[in-house]
Enzyme design. Structure first.
Site, short mmCIF file in Angstrom:
data_model
loop_
_atom_site.label_atom_id
_atom_site.label_comp_id
_atom_site.label_asym_id
_atom_site.label_seq_id
_atom_site.Cartn_x
_atom_site.Cartn_y
_atom_site.Cartn_z
N GLU A 109 -3.69 3.11 -7.16
CA GLU A 109 -4.03 4.22 -6.27
C GLU A 109 -3.19 5.44 -6.64
OE1 GLU A 109 -3.42 2.68 -2.24
OE2 GLU A 109 -1.41 2.04 -2.71
N HIS A 157 0.85 -1.20 0.00
CA HIS A 157 0.00 0.00 0.00
C HIS A 157 0.89 1.26 0.00
CE1 HIS A 157 -2.73 3.14 1.44
NE2 HIS A 157 -3.70 2.39 0.95
P1 13P Z 1 -9.18 7.05 1.13
O1 13P Z 1 -10.44 6.36 0.64
O2 13P Z 1 -9.28 7.53 2.54
O3 13P Z 1 -8.74 8.08 0.15
O4 13P Z 1 -8.04 5.93 1.20
C1 13P Z 1 -7.89 5.12 0.06
C2 13P Z 1 -6.76 4.22 0.07
O5 13P Z 1 -6.08 3.95 1.02
C3 13P Z 1 -6.56 3.67 -1.27
O6 13P Z 1 -5.53 2.90 -1.39
#
Ligand code: 13P
Length: 254
Positions: A163, A95
């Site tokens: 992401e 992550h």
């Molecule tokens: P948020 O939904 O708080 O932006 O976090 C998303 C996340 O950790 C995606 O990897």
């Protein structure tokens, strides 16, 4: 057909009581598991009580991280073998926050992925791109490096996540075009590396500022097969709405 996957990533929020209360509030509202897969990634200490509470359902309780090693002298780490022994089927690896705050490298994430696959826990492999440069080398070099040594057949056990760093937890609104483009580019890269059949089947999720208002549009993007939700997943009502996004989308059309 790729089954949509909706995941709550609680990060370091919710103690055991709060986690179990949350389950009480949502379990009766889980969507049909033939249509949507739902998961929650709580803090490590809440995994076992949650697995027990959800054992008669299809809800996946997911690890947020695991170590490269399965046992031994690694104080503070989490063994993926012991996640498996609790009945955990998935673990998130790499992550953006693990990379940023804990300096996890592609090489370390690669070793974690190989260990998880060996132990029968399916990795949710996170790649982080910039919002303005979605197709930038970063995502591709991450994918290339973290999947080193992973044979094509194992992609059936891997979920990918795109992401865009700027959209994570920053209060920025998710951009649907960015979500689709990032997931599409990852799929192209999987196609190039592992072939068309694998690319067609691999699930690719989007993460960053997903909420009940934008989930329907994000999930309608052709290359987005699911979402990883941070902040908006902490409220049971909001998460229940998002895991049932198909129903909401349908009823707003009718
Ligand atoms: P948020 O939904 O708080 O932006 O976090 C998303 C996340 O950790 C995606 O990897």
């Amino acid at each position: 057909m790729r089954k949509p996957f909706v995941i709550a990533n609680w990060k370091i929020n919710k103690n055991v009581d709060e986690a179990l209360n949350f389950l009480d509030a949502i379990l009766s509202q889980l969507p049909d598991s033939d249509r949507t897969e739902v998961g929650i990634a709580p803090q490590a200490f809440a995994i076992y009580p949650m697995v027990r509470s959800a054992r008669k359902t299809d809800l996946q309780i997911i690890g947020q991280n695991a170590a490269e090693k399965c046992n031994g002298a690694y104080t503070g780490e989490i063994s993926v073998r012991d996640l498996a022994s609790m009945g955990v089927n998935y673990v998130m690896l790499g992550h953006a926050e693990r990379r940023h705050y804990f300096k996890e490298s592609n090489q370390s994430i690669n070793r974690k992925i190989l260990t998880a696959l060996r132990e029968g826990v399916k990795p949710i492999v996170c790649t982080n791109g910039e919002r303005k440069n979605v197709g930038g080398d970063n995502v591709f070099s991450q994918l290339e490096n973290v999947l080193a040594g992973v044979p094509a057949y194992q992609l059936a056990n891997i979920t990918l996540l795109f992401e865009p760093t700027a959209a994570i937890g920053a209060g920025n609104r998710a951009n649907i075009e960015t979500a689709e483009r990032g997931c599409w580019l990852l799929r192209q890269e999987v196609r190039r590396k592992f072939g068309g059949e694998v690319a067609e089947h691999v699930r690719i999720l989007y993460g960053g500022s997903v909420n009940p208002n934008n989930i329907g549009l994000i999930m309608a993007a052709p290359n987005v097969d699911g979402v990883l939700i941070g902040r908006a997943s902490l409220d049971a009502g909001s998460f229940a709405q998002m895991m049932n996004y198909q129903q909401t989308t349908l009823s707003s059309v009718i």
